[in-house]
Design a protein around this motif. Structure first.
Motif, short mmCIF file in Angstrom:
data_model
loop_
_atom_site.label_atom_id
_atom_site.label_comp_id
_atom_site.label_asym_id
_atom_site.label_seq_id
_atom_site.Cartn_x
_atom_site.Cartn_y
_atom_site.Cartn_z
N THR A 20 -32.19 -11.16 -66.57
CA THR A 20 -33.34 -11.47 -65.72
C THR A 20 -33.83 -10.28 -64.90
OG1 THR A 20 -31.90 -12.37 -63.98
CG2 THR A 20 -32.80 -13.94 -65.58
N GLY A 21 -33.30 -9.07 -65.21
CA GLY A 21 -33.87 -7.87 -64.60
C GLY A 21 -33.16 -7.33 -63.38
N TRP A 22 -31.90 -7.71 -63.16
CA TRP A 22 -31.13 -7.15 -62.05
C TRP A 22 -30.35 -5.96 -62.61
CZ3 TRP A 22 -30.41 -9.92 -57.14
CH2 TRP A 22 -31.21 -11.05 -57.03
N GLU A 59 -39.81 -10.58 -57.66
CA GLU A 59 -40.20 -11.99 -57.78
C GLU A 59 -39.77 -12.55 -59.14
OE1 GLU A 59 -42.30 -9.48 -56.84
OE2 GLU A 59 -42.25 -9.95 -54.69
N ALA A 60 -39.99 -11.80 -60.21
CA ALA A 60 -39.59 -12.26 -61.54
C ALA A 60 -38.08 -12.33 -61.67
CB ALA A 60 -40.18 -11.34 -62.61
N ALA A 61 -37.36 -11.37 -61.09
CA ALA A 61 -35.90 -11.37 -61.15
C ALA A 61 -35.34 -12.58 -60.42
CB ALA A 61 -35.34 -10.08 -60.56
N GLN A 62 -35.88 -12.89 -59.25
CA GLN A 62 -35.41 -14.05 -58.50
C GLN A 62 -35.77 -15.35 -59.23
OE1 GLN A 62 -37.16 -12.87 -54.65
NE2 GLN A 62 -35.09 -13.02 -53.81
N ALA A 63 -36.99 -15.42 -59.74
CA ALA A 63 -37.41 -16.63 -60.47
C ALA A 63 -36.59 -16.83 -61.73
CB ALA A 63 -38.90 -16.54 -60.81
N ALA A 96 -29.94 -20.41 -50.13
CA ALA A 96 -29.04 -19.71 -51.06
C ALA A 96 -29.03 -18.21 -50.74
CB ALA A 96 -29.49 -19.94 -52.49
N PRO A 97 -27.87 -17.56 -50.90
CA PRO A 97 -27.78 -16.13 -50.60
C PRO A 97 -28.83 -15.27 -51.32
CG PRO A 97 -25.59 -17.03 -50.92
CD PRO A 97 -26.56 -18.12 -51.28
N ASP A 98 -29.15 -15.61 -52.58
CA ASP A 98 -30.12 -14.79 -53.30
C ASP A 98 -31.55 -15.02 -52.85
OD1 ASP A 98 -30.41 -17.30 -54.48
OD2 ASP A 98 -30.54 -16.52 -56.52
#
Length: 123
Positions: free
Chosen positions: A36-38, A61-65, A90-92
């Protein structure tokens, strides 16, 4: 690529367990983060529980989503939430994002571009 740095506070009495949990993160969580891009993701912690995280991503935004859409993230966040002070999400989602004020590569590139421009103008 966005460089993201964030801060959280681990409860000091839970720090040893928090370190243990991160010494062997679930393989499906590791894959989900990468997928997811992390990228280039690291966590650093002080002995008093101050936690600093850093990662690079095309889009925060995309990584979190992307992570929010995974089942493994829901399980991980549910387990990790109690490790942190003053966190009601949530922590993230609840980390304090820090503002980048200096990056060596960016400034070196800008200086190199300026030097090249001066050389062209004096030729």
């Amino acid at each position: 690529m966005q460089r993201v740095c964030f801060q959280l506070q681990v409860k000091p009495e839970r720090l040893a367990e928090y370190r243990e949990r991160h010494a062997a993160v679930w393989p499906d969580m590791l894959r989900a983060l990468k997928d997811t891009g992390w990228n280039n993701y690291s966590l650093f912690v002080r002995d008093d529980g101050l936690l600093i995280g850093y990662f690079e991503t095309p889009s925060l935004e995309a990584a979190q989503a992307g992570m929010a859409a995974t089942e493994v993230n829901a399980r991980w966040q549910a387990e990790m939430g109690d490790f942190f002070e003053d966190l009601d999400v949530a922590p993230d989602e609840g980390f304090l994002r820090l503002t980048e004020i200096f990056n060596l590569d960016t400034q070196l590139s800008a200086a190199s571009d300026a030097d090249s421009s001066l050389e062209r103008n004096h030729s």
